[in-house]
Design an enzyme around this catalytic site. Sequence first.
Site, PDB file in Angstrom:
ATOM      1  N   HIS A  70     -56.188  39.048  57.428  1.00 18.91           N
ATOM      2  CA  HIS A  70     -56.945  37.797  57.321  1.00 18.91           C
ATOM      3  C   HIS A  70     -56.043  36.570  57.309  1.00 18.91           C
ATOM      4  CE1 HIS A  70     -55.772  37.022  53.155  1.00 18.91           C
ATOM      5  NE2 HIS A  70     -55.957  38.311  52.902  1.00 18.91           N
ATOM      6  N   SER A 136     -55.392  33.616  62.463  1.00 22.26           N
ATOM      7  CA  SER A 136     -54.783  32.415  61.890  1.00 22.26           C
ATOM      8  C   SER A 136     -53.423  32.756  61.267  1.00 22.26           C
ATOM      9  CB  SER A 136     -55.756  31.805  60.873  1.00 22.26           C
ATOM     10  OG  SER A 136     -55.374  30.497  60.531  1.00 22.26           O
TER      11      SER A 136
END
Length: 313
Positions: A70, A136
Site C-alpha cells: 500500500h 504510490s
Amino acid sequence: MFNILRAATLVAAAYVLIACTATQQDSLYQKAMDLGEWKAGLDEQKSDIADIEMNYLIRKGDGPILMLVHGFSANNSTWLQFADKLPDNYYLIAPDLAGHGKSSEADSYDLERQAERLKALAEHLNLGPFHIIGNSMGGAISAIYSARFPEDIASLILIDSAGLDGENQSQFFAELEAGDNPLIATDEASFEYRMDLILEKQPPLPWPIRPALIRETVERAPLNREIFDDMLATRERMDQNEMKRMISSNVNMPALIMWGEKDRVLDVSAVAEFKKVIPQAEVKIYPDLGHVPMLEDPSASAETISSFISKLD
C-alpha cells in the site's frame, strides 16, 4: 476498502436510528473491515519481522503469489475489494508497512528500510518468486525491492508509483512546494480535501463509518509527518539519477505500469519516465481514474493484473 462498506449498510441503518457514539462508530468500522477480509478469504496475522511487529493479511493458494504494498498513510485494507476480485487460487500477502495500519512504529521509515522489512517477511513466509504490486509510496518500495532482490521477483507491477517524476508537475507537488501537504489530514475539512485529491472516482462511505475513519486519519497526523519526512529524506538521498540507474540496471523481470490518467498526486507523465528505465514494461492507463485505481475500480484493476500474470505462467 470503501466499496466493501456497502455491505455494512444494513448494519449501519440500525445505528442511524439512535445517537451513534464514537465507540459505536469505531466498532462498526472495524466490523466492516472484518467483513471485507472474510469476503476476500484473507486472514489477519502478526509476526515479529526485522525490527517491528508486522500485521499482514494472507490468503494461501496454489496459484501465483502476490505481495500487495500500500501507499503513504494507507494500510492493507486498501486492497480488500481488489483482492476479492482476483482468482481464488492466488496466494496473497498484504502487509501493513511499519508505522501504518496495525503494524508497530519504527526508528526509520526510509524506503530502503521498508523494502528490507518486506524481504524479511518473504523469508519468514518462505515464499518462492512472487509478483510484487505497489501503489504510490508502495510502488517506490516495490521498485527498490525488485532492484535489490531481483531473484525474489516474478514480476513488478507499479500502480501510480512514486519514485520517478514526470514532465508535468502534479497538483500535490505544487501544493507541497507552497508549504502545504494535502496528504496529511489534520481535521475534517482537510480529510475531505485529501479524499477529493486522491480519488477521482469517489466510492460511497456510509455514515456513521465516515467519522470513525476521519478520527483515525486525523489522530495519525503526527506519525504521518514523521513517515513523510523519512520518505522525502530517501528521495533526496536516492535522487532521480540514482533511482533510474538502480532500476534500469537491475529490474529485468516482466513488469506492468498502471496509472489513473486523472491522478492529481503523481502525474501520469511519470509513466514515460518509468517506461524509459523499464522498457519491457506493459502499460495500462485508466482514463477516468485517479491515484488509487485498485480502490476506485477494483474489478478493472484485478482484470488487468490477472490477465498480465496469466501470460507469464
